[in-house]
Design a protein around this motif. Structure first.
Motif, mmCIF file in Angstrom:
data_model
loop_
_atom_site.group_PDB
_atom_site.id
_atom_site.type_symbol
_atom_site.label_atom_id
_atom_site.label_comp_id
_atom_site.label_asym_id
_atom_site.label_seq_id
_atom_site.Cartn_x
_atom_site.Cartn_y
_atom_site.Cartn_z
ATOM 1 N N UNK A 329 48.024 41.045 36.280
ATOM 2 C CA UNK A 329 47.464 40.877 37.619
ATOM 3 C C UNK A 329 48.244 39.830 38.414
ATOM 4 N N UNK A 330 48.633 38.741 37.756
ATOM 5 C CA UNK A 330 49.432 37.716 38.438
ATOM 6 C C UNK A 330 50.778 38.301 38.862
ATOM 7 N N UNK A 331 51.416 39.025 37.952
ATOM 8 C CA UNK A 331 52.701 39.650 38.277
ATOM 9 C C UNK A 331 52.557 40.632 39.437
ATOM 10 N N UNK A 332 51.456 41.375 39.437
ATOM 11 C CA UNK A 332 51.234 42.339 40.524
ATOM 12 C C UNK A 332 51.072 41.620 41.869
ATOM 13 N N UNK A 333 50.278 40.548 41.880
ATOM 14 C CA UNK A 333 50.087 39.803 43.129
ATOM 15 C C UNK A 333 51.392 39.162 43.605
ATOM 16 N N UNK A 334 52.250 38.798 42.649
ATOM 17 C CA UNK A 334 53.518 38.143 42.971
ATOM 18 C C UNK A 334 54.672 39.133 43.130
ATOM 19 N N UNK A 359 43.859 44.704 40.311
ATOM 20 C CA UNK A 359 43.287 43.392 39.998
ATOM 21 C C UNK A 359 41.771 43.522 40.029
ATOM 22 N N UNK A 360 41.135 43.162 38.929
ATOM 23 C CA UNK A 360 39.691 43.359 38.811
ATOM 24 C C UNK A 360 38.874 42.366 39.621
ATOM 25 N N UNK A 361 39.390 41.162 39.810
ATOM 26 C CA UNK A 361 38.646 40.135 40.535
ATOM 27 C C UNK A 361 39.628 39.283 41.333
ATOM 28 N N UNK A 362 39.707 39.515 42.630
ATOM 29 C CA UNK A 362 40.661 38.794 43.471
ATOM 30 C C UNK A 362 40.149 37.431 43.920
ATOM 31 N N UNK A 363 38.987 37.016 43.412
ATOM 32 C CA UNK A 363 38.573 35.629 43.570
ATOM 33 C C UNK A 363 39.165 34.769 42.465
ATOM 34 N N UNK A 364 39.412 35.365 41.312
ATOM 35 C CA UNK A 364 39.974 34.640 40.170
ATOM 36 C C UNK A 364 41.500 34.655 40.215
ATOM 37 N N UNK A 365 42.083 35.809 40.492
ATOM 38 C CA UNK A 365 43.537 35.933 40.663
ATOM 39 C C UNK A 365 43.766 36.465 42.072
ATOM 40 N N UNK A 366 44.090 35.572 42.974
ATOM 41 C CA UNK A 366 44.054 35.887 44.395
ATOM 42 C C UNK A 366 45.342 36.524 44.897
ATOM 43 N N UNK A 367 45.245 37.262 46.007
ATOM 44 C CA UNK A 367 46.461 37.779 46.649
ATOM 45 C C UNK A 367 47.203 36.642 47.342
ATOM 46 N N UNK A 368 48.462 36.877 47.617
ATOM 47 C CA UNK A 368 49.318 35.850 48.210
ATOM 48 C C UNK A 368 48.776 35.344 49.539
#
Length: 560
Positions: A329-334, A359-368
């Motif tokens: 998920x981090x790699x996807x957001x980045x 990404x299942x929860x964008x509060x925990x692993x946020x978009x850029x």
């Protein structure tokens, strides 16, 4: 047509007969001798919970490798735990154990000329150690992260190993006194199973780094130890390593400069442990890549937004981070910041691995565009007190002042500094200098975390600054501290010239730490020094002390 394996020996030859006799004891027959021979590098130990489950994983891995058409051989290495192995020699064995692991693996795997490796990694030094071994040997390798420990509750509230550590330090320093019975109850509930510490410390950071580099299977980090997801990865890794041997996909095909850049960006995005800096530099040297990791952290610091806030850097747990999608998920957001054409152990590129990832929860692993903050969490600074480098770690919601100026108070060991807290020698406004803790001086890098926690316990954590050539645990994140100052005192660095009362100025935003003493005075102090400290160590630490190179140069590995 399948290629000839490097482990191949001519049937009927002397070497073949010797191996056939030795391996026959394990039920290995002549047909097996033609199969890819895979090392399962097991960092098992009964000394800490981190490693308690690895024997079971190794046993399952053997079954899966045989089923996939390979021939498994389990080999063992040292297994250091910061919580246990740090007791002897004031923690001096911790960092040198990383390099010992590399040499252990070389002796066993290169000596036997095996064809590939599965590296079972757990507590933090086993991760860089086995990555470095993979880079040195350059045979097909997959790193399997063996997971984080489940945490529990204490009287209705969450408790993990970090909480226990903090509470024990508070009790020791009188901030809040717990009874032996209360601490015992906490100890029984902080760790409910095997695995590494449940926070974004060095272990989980480095597990995620393995995936960012491409050395772990996609979607395998972080992971709860002994979960179904972890066991699924065991099976997938066993099948994949056999094919990797036939494909001849090697670590140096994966560990290219672009892969290191990806890993640095991910560490910045997750507010990972500062220890990742020196470990990645050491890995680059073993991979024979001319890569300046310290320079990458400086270059990308203001570019990469902070996308997660896992304890101790924020309020989220590692369980929430994994559930949100973990490293993938981090790699996807980045993705727009990454070199996505780099190859991974899966045989596919980062871009191919990320196809369809949600990404299942964008509060925990946020978009850029909705990052927690857009300032760096790991800041490299330099200056007259740290000509080569120093490292500052900032939390997600850090409200510490990033500029600090004050008189120095100097200690030559962590124990001496802790005693300074207890005796009330350290006052608000002090810049506390703790030196002699570098790779050569300690030797092996001394830990400053208990001292920093002691400052907090004495309500001084936000009233003083710290400058040290030592390191902190990836789980500690308190006080304005300039860590791993280089050159260290034992190498003649300016930190060894500081005297009580000298003015030290720190400005994290402008990236400097300066000693406000005239050069003429510093030269006079240098003339009074009696040269390098005597080599009083023996055994492994004496070898490390003689051969270790400065951190920014090699990440603290042994080079003549």
């Amino acid at each position: 047509m399948e290629r000839k394996l490097r482990s191949y020996v001519e049937p009927g030859s002397v070497r073949w007969a010797m191996r056939r006799a030795q391996w026959g004891v394990f039920g290995i027959n002549e047909e097996d001798m033609e199969k890819p021979k895979i090392a399962i590098v097991n960092t098992s130990s009964n000394l800490a919970a981190c490693f308690a489950h690895l024997d079971g994983i190794a046993a399952k891995m053997k079954e899966e490798i045989r089923a996939a058409g390979g021939l498994p051989f389990e080999v063992r290495t040292a297994a250091p735990s910061d919580a246990v192995t740090s007791m002897g020699r004031k923690g001096g064995y911790i960092l040198p154990a990383r390099d010992l692991i590399v040499n252990d693996v070389e002796v066993a795997v290169e000596g036997a000329m095996l064809d590939g490796m599965i590296c079972l990694v757990s507590c933090d030094k086993t991760v860089p150690g086995l990555l470095m071994a993979a880079a040195r040997l350059n045979i097909p390798t997959i790193v399997v992260a063996c997971g984080y420990q489940p945490s529990g509750q204490y009287r209705g509230e969450h408790i993990d190993f970090e909480d226990l550590w903090l509470n024990a330090v508070k009790q020791q320093n009188g901030k809040r006194v717990y009874s032996v019975e209360e601490l015992s109850e906490m100890s029984k509930n902080a760790i409910l199973g095997p695995g590494v510490c449940a926070g974004m410390g060095t272990a989980n950071t480095m597990h995620i780094v393995c995936e960012a580099l491409g050395m772990a299977l996609p979607g395998s980090t972080p992971v709860l130890a002994n979960s179904q997801k972890m066991w699924d990865t065991v099976g997938l890794a066993a099948k994949r390593i056999v094919q990797m041997v036939w494909d001849d996909l090697k670590p140096r095909d994966i560990l290219v400069p672009e892969a290191f850049a990806n890993a640095v960006k991910v560490v910045l995005a997750i507010s990972g442990s500062i220890n990742a800096v020196k470990h990645l530099q050491a890995l680059a040297r073993e991979a024979q890549m001319d890569v300046d990791i310290y320079g990458m952290f400086e270059r990308f610091a203001d570019e990469i937004p902070l996308l997660s806030a896992v304890r101790p850097n924020g309020e989220h747990t590692i369980e929430q981070f994994e559930a949100a999608g973990g490293a993938q998920a981090v790699l996807k957001q980045l993705e727009s910041f990454l070199h996505t054409d780099t190859i991974t152990v899966s045989g596919r590129t980062i871009k191919e691995n990320l196809h369809g990832i949600a990404i299942s929860d964008e509060e925990v692993i946020r978009p850029v565009n909705r990052a927690f903050v857009n300032r760096p969490s790991i800041v490299l600074i330099r200056g007259s007190l740290a000509p080569d480098t120093g490292i500052v770690k900032l939390a997600v919601t850090d409200d510490r002042q990033l500029q600090f100026s004050g008189p120095a108070i100097v200690f030559n060991s962590a124990d001496e500094a802790i005693e300074g807290v207890h005796k009330g020698l350290i006052k608000p406004g002090h810049v506390v200098v703790v030196r002699g803790l570098g790779p050569k001086g300690a030797p092996g890098m001394g830990f400053l975390s208990n001292f920093v926690f002691a400052l907090n316990g004495a309500s001084l954590g936000d009233k003083v600054a710290v400058v040290t050539d030592g390191q902190q645990s990836g789980l500690s994140n308190m006080s304005l501290a300039v860590n791993e100052v280089s050159p260290e005192a034992a190498e003649g660095g300016p930190i060894g010239l500081v005297e009580d009362g000298d003015t030290i100025v720190i400005d994290v935003e402008k990236r400097f730490v300066n000693l406000e003493v005239p050069e003429s005075e510093l030269e006079l102090r240098r003339s009074r020094l009696n040269g390098a400290p005597a080599m009083e160590e023996h055994g492994w630490l004496s070898i490390y002390q003689r051969l270790v190179r400065p951190l920014p140069e090699t990440g603290g590995i042994l080079f003549k």
